[in-house]
Design an enzyme around this catalytic site. Structure first.
Site, PDB file in Angstrom:
ATOM      1  N   CYS A 112      10.050   3.742   7.223  1.00 26.12           N
ATOM      2  CA  CYS A 112      11.725   3.065   7.053  1.00 26.12           C
ATOM      3  C   CYS A 112      12.155   4.003   6.840  1.00 26.12           C
ATOM      4  O   CYS A 112      12.894   5.611   6.597  1.00 26.12           O
ATOM      5  CB  CYS A 112      10.919   2.310   5.804  1.00 26.12           C
TER       6      CYS A 112
ATOM      7  N   CYS B  51      15.073   4.542  -0.886  1.00 21.98           N
ATOM      8  CA  CYS B  51      14.783   4.296  -2.371  1.00 21.98           C
ATOM      9  C   CYS B  51      13.277   5.176  -2.516  1.00 21.98           C
ATOM     10  O   CYS B  51      12.018   5.508  -2.206  1.00 21.98           O
ATOM     11  CB  CYS B  51      14.015   2.774  -2.219  1.00 21.98           C
TER      12      CYS B  51
ATOM     13  N   CYS C 244       9.865   4.505  -3.308  1.00 21.70           N
ATOM     14  CA  CYS C 244       8.674   3.974  -1.869  1.00 21.70           C
ATOM     15  C   CYS C 244       7.899   5.118  -0.905  1.00 21.70           C
ATOM     16  O   CYS C 244       8.508   5.807  -0.503  1.00 21.70           O
ATOM     17  CB  CYS C 244       9.617   2.564  -1.472  1.00 21.70           C
TER      18      CYS C 244
ATOM     19  N   CYS D 286       2.476 -13.336   1.373  1.00 20.16           N
ATOM     20  CA  CYS D 286       3.803 -12.149   1.123  1.00 20.16           C
ATOM     21  C   CYS D 286       3.381 -11.209   2.038  1.00 20.16           C
ATOM     22  O   CYS D 286       2.215 -10.962   2.339  1.00 20.16           O
ATOM     23  CB  CYS D 286       3.985 -12.062  -0.159  1.00 20.16           C
TER      24      CYS D 286
ATOM     25  N   CYS E  15       5.485 -16.822   2.185  1.00 14.98           N
ATOM     26  CA  CYS E  15       6.141 -15.656   1.772  1.00 14.98           C
ATOM     27  C   CYS E  15       6.978 -14.210   2.505  1.00 14.98           C
ATOM     28  O   CYS E  15       5.398 -14.117   3.209  1.00 14.98           O
ATOM     29  CB  CYS E  15       6.260 -14.836   0.309  1.00 14.98           C
TER      30      CYS E  15
ATOM     31  N   CYS F  98      12.365 -15.412  -4.102  1.00 12.84           N
ATOM     32  CA  CYS F  98      11.229 -14.530  -5.057  1.00 12.84           C
ATOM     33  C   CYS F  98      12.412 -13.240  -5.472  1.00 12.84           C
ATOM     34  O   CYS F  98      12.553 -12.662  -4.803  1.00 12.84           O
ATOM     35  CB  CYS F  98      10.266 -13.633  -4.107  1.00 12.84           C
TER      36      CYS F  98
ATOM     37  N   ARG G 277       5.602 -12.878 -12.081  1.00 15.67           N
ATOM     38  CA  ARG G 277       4.187 -12.540 -11.317  1.00 15.67           C
ATOM     39  C   ARG G 277       4.186 -10.726 -11.657  1.00 15.67           C
ATOM     40  O   ARG G 277       5.070  -9.763 -11.672  1.00 15.67           O
ATOM     41  CB  ARG G 277       5.010 -12.002 -10.216  1.00 15.67           C
TER      42      ARG G 277
HETATM   43  N1  SAM Z   1      11.557  -3.536   2.803  1.00 15.78           N
HETATM   44  C1  SAM Z   1      11.907  -4.747   2.264  1.00 15.78           C
HETATM   45  C2  SAM Z   1      12.753  -4.087   0.888  1.00 15.78           C
HETATM   46  O1  SAM Z   1      12.933  -3.780   0.545  1.00 15.78           O
HETATM   47  O2  SAM Z   1      13.411  -5.617   0.640  1.00 15.78           O
HETATM   48  C3  SAM Z   1      10.630  -5.363   1.444  1.00 15.78           C
HETATM   49  C4  SAM Z   1       9.035  -4.227   1.650  1.00 15.78           C
HETATM   50  S1  SAM Z   1       9.133  -3.307  -0.551  1.00 15.78           S
HETATM   51  C5  SAM Z   1       7.991  -1.772  -0.583  1.00 15.78           C
HETATM   52  C6  SAM Z   1       9.932  -4.627  -1.328  1.00 15.78           C
HETATM   53  C7  SAM Z   1       9.545  -4.223  -2.619  1.00 15.78           C
HETATM   54  O3  SAM Z   1       8.019  -3.760  -3.138  1.00 15.78           O
HETATM   55  C8  SAM Z   1      10.845  -3.208  -3.401  1.00 15.78           C
HETATM   56  O4  SAM Z   1      11.748  -3.645  -3.110  1.00 15.78           O
HETATM   57  C9  SAM Z   1       9.598  -2.678  -3.881  1.00 15.78           C
HETATM   58  O5  SAM Z   1      10.583  -3.799  -5.839  1.00 15.78           O
HETATM   59  C10 SAM Z   1       8.492  -2.498  -4.518  1.00 15.78           C
HETATM   60  N2  SAM Z   1       8.163  -1.455  -4.501  1.00 15.78           N
HETATM   61  C11 SAM Z   1       8.172  -0.235  -3.924  1.00 15.78           C
HETATM   62  N3  SAM Z   1       7.048   0.179  -4.053  1.00 15.78           N
HETATM   63  C12 SAM Z   1       7.099   0.575  -4.747  1.00 15.78           C
HETATM   64  C13 SAM Z   1       5.884   1.433  -6.481  1.00 15.78           C
HETATM   65  N4  SAM Z   1       6.172   2.545  -6.090  1.00 15.78           N
HETATM   66  N5  SAM Z   1       5.886   1.298  -7.205  1.00 15.78           N
HETATM   67  C14 SAM Z   1       6.251  -0.225  -7.517  1.00 15.78           C
HETATM   68  N6  SAM Z   1       7.037  -0.869  -6.616  1.00 15.78           N
HETATM   69  C15 SAM Z   1       7.286  -1.161  -5.839  1.00 15.78           C
HETATM   70  C1  DTB Z   2       7.284  -7.194  -5.265  1.00 16.30           C
HETATM   71  O1  DTB Z   2       7.675  -7.185  -6.055  1.00 16.30           O
HETATM   72  N1  DTB Z   2       5.996  -6.446  -5.004  1.00 16.30           N
HETATM   73  C2  DTB Z   2       4.731  -6.540  -4.552  1.00 16.30           C
HETATM   74  C3  DTB Z   2       5.921  -7.528  -3.715  1.00 16.30           C
HETATM   75  N2  DTB Z   2       7.188  -7.602  -4.318  1.00 16.30           N
HETATM   76  C4  DTB Z   2       6.235  -6.981  -2.110  1.00 16.30           C
HETATM   77  C5  DTB Z   2       4.611  -4.924  -3.178  1.00 16.30           C
HETATM   78  C6  DTB Z   2       4.766  -4.163  -4.757  1.00 16.30           C
HETATM   79  C7  DTB Z   2       4.290  -2.996  -3.863  1.00 16.30           C
HETATM   80  C8  DTB Z   2       3.905  -1.743  -4.441  1.00 16.30           C
HETATM   81  C9  DTB Z   2       3.721  -0.943  -3.318  1.00 16.30           C
HETATM   82  C10 DTB Z   2       2.833  -0.415  -2.450  1.00 16.30           C
HETATM   83  O2  DTB Z   2       1.337  -0.551  -2.413  1.00 16.30           O
HETATM   84  O3  DTB Z   2       3.175   0.448  -1.238  1.00 16.30           O
HETATM   85 FE1  SF4 Z   3      11.943   0.795   2.656  1.00 14.88          FE
HETATM   86 FE2  SF4 Z   3      10.585   1.048   1.035  1.00 14.88          FE
HETATM   87 FE3  SF4 Z   3      12.701   0.829   0.601  1.00 14.88          FE
HETATM   88 FE4  SF4 Z   3      11.893  -1.096   2.070  1.00 14.88          FE
HETATM   89  S1  SF4 Z   3      12.167  -0.326  -0.575  1.00 14.88           S
HETATM   90  S2  SF4 Z   3      13.979  -0.652   1.821  1.00 14.88           S
HETATM   91  S3  SF4 Z   3      10.330  -0.163   2.655  1.00 14.88           S
HETATM   92  S4  SF4 Z   3      12.229   2.742   1.518  1.00 14.88           S
END
Ligand code: SAM
Ligand code: DTB
Ligand code: SF4
Length: 327
Positions: free
Chosen positions: A52, A56, A59, A96, A128, A188, A260
């Site tokens: 990506c 973030c 992430c 989802c 979702c 959501c 959730r």
């Molecule tokens: N790329 C899309 C976005 O950012 O909207 C969708 C996927 S993203 C991984 C969805 C959500 O996962 C993020 O907004 C964040 O709140 C959560 N998330 C990602 N990495 C995480 C982590 N290491 N710990 C907890 N939540 C995480």
């Molecule tokens: C949300 O708020 N939590 C979920 C879902 N929406 C997509 C994702 C959590 C991702 C945690 C890190 C991972 O497994 O990559």
């Molecule tokens: Fe990309 Fe992760 Fe940010 Fe979603 S949360 S936009 S997958 S870097």
């Protein structure tokens, strides 16, 4: 009574209540609006993993950080439907699909996601997606395909946001939420704690969510899962008390929402999760993986449900309850 006019001071006062009175109050609200002991089981699937372009800081899927996540192009329709069926057979009523995209583009990948949405919807599950930013037209296409909900988190407060993400703004996020709402898709939207934010940031984020003209139908509360290679890899674990406080405050502010208990469950005991359910959480993600990080084993969750006397919630319950007539 559902309120959208909470003041920041009111949210602060609730958030700062002593813990047990806070849980009692949240639990009372929960029992008024939901069936106690009922929890919705949802399954996540990463349909496009890693690579990506966003930054973030939490992430593992951001290309710029060197994590152990292996990038994978968009899964096939068949792969996704197989996983959805498996999830349904394991008791999930919501499925989802997450993609590591900055935003949706009008290309063949999106066409394929549209087909996936149709396919999962046909299984009778709440479908979702979480695909990043979205235009109103794209939201409408998803709605027509049968998308039930769209996940797009605020993640943190407007003021702390810039410390965590610089490649898109808070306003961008709010705009995507508007597109989703205008298309008639259920929203959501929640956040993460443990990013280094203050209590005041958590309060501000909850205030932003609870003063939207319509509360999100679903509010995920995530505890940061620190991942090696990301800038937040060394953040200390979120204290269970902070998780409980967030869940309870969200429950009081947004009584009807599905709150959730999302990321972070793998590190929680049954006792800790029981506290979260008492505080108003009524959904979990099941399955051995969230998107890329580990989640409790299916058998372990089954044992927890039995131990705590939890019953799984059916799909589309909101719709069934709000139907003009029922038989
Ligand atoms: N790329 C899309 C976005 O950012 O909207 C969708 C996927 S993203 C991984 C969805 C959500 O996962 C993020 O907004 C964040 O709140 C959560 N998330 C990602 N990495 C995480 C982590 N290491 N710990 C907890 N939540 C995480
Ligand atoms: C949300 O708020 N939590 C979920 C879902 N929406 C997509 C994702 C959590 C991702 C945690 C890190 C991972 O497994 O990559
Ligand atoms: Fe990309 Fe992760 Fe940010 Fe979603 S949360 S936009 S997958 S870097």
């Amino acid at each position: 009574m559902i309120r959208n006019d909470w003041t920041l001071n009111e949210v602060r006062d609730i958030y700062n209540l002593p813990l047990l009175p806070l849980i009692h109050r949240a639990s009372a609200v929960h029992q008024q609006y939901h069936t106690a002991g009922e929890v919705q089981v949802c399954t996540l699937l990463s349909i496009k993993t890693g690579g990506c372009p966003e930054d973030c800081a939490y992430c593992p899927q951001a290309a710029r950080y060197h994590t152990d996540v292996e990038a994978h192009k968009l899964l096939t329709y068949e792969e996704v439907i197989e996983k959805a069926l498996e999830a349904k057979n394991n008791g999930s009523t919501r499925f989802c699909m997450g993609a590591a995209w900055r935003n949706v583009r009008d290309n063949s990948d999106f066409d394929r996601v549209i087909e996936m949405v149709k396919g999962v919807n046909a299984l009778g599950m709440e479908v979702c997606c979480t695909l990043g930013m979205l235009t109103e037209q794209q939201a409408m296409r998803l709605k027509e395909a049968g998308l039930y909900a769209y996940n797009h988190n605020l993640d943190t407060s407007d003021t702390y946001y810039g410390e965590i993400i610089t490649t898109r703004t808070y306003a961008d996020r709010l705009e995507t939420l508007e597109h989703v709402e205008r298309a008639g898709i259920s929203v959501c939207c929640g956040g993460i704690i443990g990013l280094g934010e203050s209590d005041e940031d958590r309060i501000r984020m909850l205030h932003t969510l609870a003063t939207r003209s319509r509360h999100p139908e679903s509010v995920p509360v995530n505890a940061l899962v620190p991942v090696k290679g990301t800038p937040l890899a060394d953040r200390p674990r979120v204290r269970i008390w902070d998780m409980v406080r967030m869940i309870a405050t969200a429950r009081i502010l947004m009584p009807k929402a599905m709150v959730r208990l999302s990321a972070g469950r793998n590190e929680m005991s049954y006792e800790q999760q029981a506290l979260c359910f008492l505080a108003g959480a009524n959904s979990i993600f099941a399955g051995e993986k969230l998107l890329t990080t580990p989640n409790p084993q299916t058998d372990s969750d089954r044992a927890m449900f039995e131990l705590l006397g939890i019953t799984p919630r059916e799909s589309f319950k909101h719709e069934k309850q709000n139907a003009p007539c029922c038989d």
